[in-house]
Scaffold this motif. Sequence first.
Motif, short mmCIF file in Angstrom:
data_model
loop_
_atom_site.label_atom_id
_atom_site.label_comp_id
_atom_site.label_asym_id
_atom_site.label_seq_id
_atom_site.Cartn_x
_atom_site.Cartn_y
_atom_site.Cartn_z
N ALA A 2 6.60 34.30 125.06
CA ALA A 2 5.84 35.30 124.85
C ALA A 2 5.68 35.16 123.17
CB ALA A 2 6.91 36.40 124.77
N ILE A 3 5.04 35.95 122.03
CA ILE A 3 4.72 36.43 121.32
C ILE A 3 5.62 37.74 120.53
CG2 ILE A 3 3.39 36.97 119.36
CD1 ILE A 3 2.59 34.17 121.22
N LYS A 4 6.27 37.10 119.64
CA LYS A 4 7.03 38.46 119.15
C LYS A 4 6.41 38.71 117.82
CE LYS A 4 11.88 36.46 120.39
NZ LYS A 4 12.05 37.34 121.74
N ILE A 5 6.65 39.98 117.74
CA ILE A 5 5.91 40.45 116.17
C ILE A 5 7.30 41.67 116.18
CG2 ILE A 5 4.40 42.59 115.41
CD1 ILE A 5 2.27 41.36 118.55
N ARG A 6 7.08 40.80 114.32
CA ARG A 6 8.31 42.39 113.57
C ARG A 6 7.46 43.65 112.91
NH1 ARG A 6 13.54 41.74 111.61
NH2 ARG A 6 13.50 39.77 113.16
N ASP A 11 11.81 44.77 116.27
CA ASP A 11 11.23 43.32 117.42
C ASP A 11 9.90 44.18 118.47
OD1 ASP A 11 11.54 41.80 114.84
OD2 ASP A 11 12.89 41.19 116.50
N VAL A 12 8.59 43.64 118.43
CA VAL A 12 8.26 44.00 119.91
C VAL A 12 7.36 43.01 120.19
CG1 VAL A 12 5.63 45.05 121.02
CG2 VAL A 12 7.13 45.90 118.90
N THR A 13 8.30 42.42 121.63
CA THR A 13 7.26 41.48 122.21
C THR A 13 6.67 41.37 123.55
OG1 THR A 13 9.76 40.97 122.04
CG2 THR A 13 8.65 39.61 123.90
N GLU A 15 3.68 39.63 126.18
CA GLU A 15 4.30 38.27 126.83
C GLU A 15 3.06 37.81 127.44
OE1 GLU A 15 6.32 37.54 128.41
OE2 GLU A 15 8.69 38.16 128.20
N GLU A 63 1.35 29.26 120.26
CA GLU A 63 1.32 29.58 118.90
C GLU A 63 1.45 28.21 118.33
OE1 GLU A 63 4.79 32.71 117.74
OE2 GLU A 63 4.99 31.38 119.25
#
Length: 119
Positions: A2-6, A11-13, A15, A63
Amino acid sequence: MAIKIRTKNGDVTVENDVIASVVGGATIANPGVVGMASRSLLKDGVAQVLNRENYGRGVVVFEQAAGLSIDVYIVVQHGMKLADISASVQSRVKYYLNAYLGLSVPEVNVIVQGIATED
């Protein structure tokens, strides 16, 4: 993976299935693209066209330090110019990921798995 975005609110994950759905939608919107293909060819070497539920099998997300790298596996229509279709897919995928998910993607690799002829 999953990609984590701050963001400023937390935070937003995101998938990979979500990224694959956005990439798949962006890809099939291009003229000349018949559909998404599985990244692994079937036993007899025939590319399988995937339906919407299976787009994840035709998209690989990596990533990297510079950002995301996306591999997109497609089947194109016979008689179309592959360079033009590939450039259009790259541009549209980058735009959709930025517009819908706020992701900056420096690299989109398009792999043509097959060419569909009219029967």
